[in-house]
Scaffold this active site. Structure first.
Site, PDB file in Angstrom:
ATOM      1  N   LYS A   1     -14.914   1.332 -10.248  1.00  0.00           N
ATOM      2  CA  LYS A   1     -15.004   1.582  -8.802  1.00  0.00           C
ATOM      3  C   LYS A   1     -15.095   0.297  -7.969  1.00  0.00           C
ATOM      4  O   LYS A   1     -14.503   0.202  -6.900  1.00  0.00           O
ATOM      5  CB  LYS A   1     -16.164   2.522  -8.502  1.00  0.00           C
ATOM      6  CG  LYS A   1     -15.825   3.963  -8.903  1.00  0.00           C
ATOM      7  CD  LYS A   1     -16.802   4.951  -8.347  1.00  0.00           C
ATOM      8  CE  LYS A   1     -16.356   6.365  -8.714  1.00  0.00           C
ATOM      9  NZ  LYS A   1     -17.304   7.382  -8.255  1.00  0.00           N
TER      10      LYS A   1
ATOM     11  N   ASP B   1     -16.008  11.370  -2.074  1.00  0.00           N
ATOM     12  CA  ASP B   1     -17.147  12.182  -2.540  1.00  0.00           C
ATOM     13  C   ASP B   1     -18.002  12.741  -1.392  1.00  0.00           C
ATOM     14  O   ASP B   1     -18.372  13.916  -1.397  1.00  0.00           O
ATOM     15  CB  ASP B   1     -18.056  11.349  -3.457  1.00  0.00           C
ATOM     16  CG  ASP B   1     -17.426  11.106  -4.815  1.00  0.00           C
ATOM     17  OD1 ASP B   1     -16.611  11.947  -5.242  1.00  0.00           O
ATOM     18  OD2 ASP B   1     -17.733  10.078  -5.438  1.00  0.00           O
TER      19      ASP B   1
END
Ligand code: ATR
Length: 255
Positions: free
Chosen positions: A47, A83
């Site tokens: 990430k 998210d």
């Protein structure tokens, strides 16, 4: 989930896993920027590298400080974070609008940070971070004015509680005692394996609305489809596909 959408819409596209070593991540993404790939979902441990490789990032991703979705647009690599929005839309799906509400986020990792930023952008009245490690909670609220660090006693009576810890993942543990949930209106557990966690059992027993983590996973994938293909996808297509896969793996898909 994505392949179920492609099939339903008759699109000539495929979503598949690409296993990449950390040292090969940048070169792999660079090599795909002018390929037939439309984009990538990025998961651990890539990430941070995904954030760095992007030519541009969305304002939201910059505030979160993380990227879980890359899009290839005219040879450029654009980074997004889906998210937090997945969480907001999963709540909306269940009739919960966080505008003006008191929200508690359990945990202070990457998932918690995206949820905190998205709650703030959706105009939550107050956001309280409750985490095992105080310093990490402080870091997770950085730059978010309406967010403070709290304790388990802050949970009772909250409008929305979102579990972003990994507690309950593959176990029957809950991150908090059932008593702490007294008077809570809604609990979303970002954990989706098992689908019905101990936390959600306790929440429902306390009279709260329980939302499983698959809703958040589905709605962040809906967001990815919007980024990659500029269309709105019916979430039920993705949820049904994911439930079928979980059932195939022996998970109880009822809640
Ligand atoms: P992610 O990127 O999915 O958010 P993470 O960064 O590893 O994952 O964060 C996991 C979160 O779960 C952290 O907030 C962690 O608490 P600490 O900051 O104290 O480490 C929390 N967590 C993990 N195991 C826990 C446990 N047994 N009890 C309480 N909190 C736990």
């Amino acid at each position: 989930m994505h392949n179920a959408v492609f099939e339903r819409l008759g699109m000539e596209a495929t979503y598949g896993a690409l296993e990449v070593r950390p040292e090969q991540f940048r070169a792999t993404v660079e090599s795909l920027r002018r390929s037939d790939y439309v984009g990538l979902s990025v998961t651990m441990p890539h990430k941070d590298a995904a954030f760095d490789v992007a030519d541009e990032t969305s304002v939201h991703a910059r505030r979160v400080g993380a990227v879980n979705t890359l899009a290839f647009v005219d040879g450029r690599i654009i980074g997004h974070s889906t998210d937090g929005l997945g969480c907001i839309h999963a709540l909306r799906h269940h009739g919960i609008d966080v505008d003006g509400s008191r929200c508690v986020v359990l945990g202070a990792g990457g998932a918690a940070r995206s949820v905190i930023v998205a709650l703030e952008e959706a105009h939550a009245g107050e956001i309280v971070v409750v985490n095992r490690t105080y310093d990490k909670a402080l870091a997770a609220r950085e730059g978010i004015d309406r967010c403070r660090v709290g304790v388990e006693g802050d949970i009772a009576g909250a409008d929305v509680v979102v579990n972003c810890t990994s507690v309950g993942m593959g176990s029957a543990e809950s991150p908090i005692a059932r008593d702490a949930l007294h008077g809570v209106r809604c609990v979303l557990d970002a954990v989706y394996f098992p689908l019905r966690t101990a936390l959600l059992d306790d929440a429902v027993a306390e009279g709260a609305i329980g939302i499983d983590g698959l809703w958040m996973l589905v709605y962040q994938a809906v967001e990815q489809q919007r980024i990659w293909f500029h269309h709105d996808v019916e979430p039920a297509i993705m949820r049904d596909a994911a439930l079928a896969e979980l059932a195939r793996r022996g998970n109880d898909p009822t809640l």
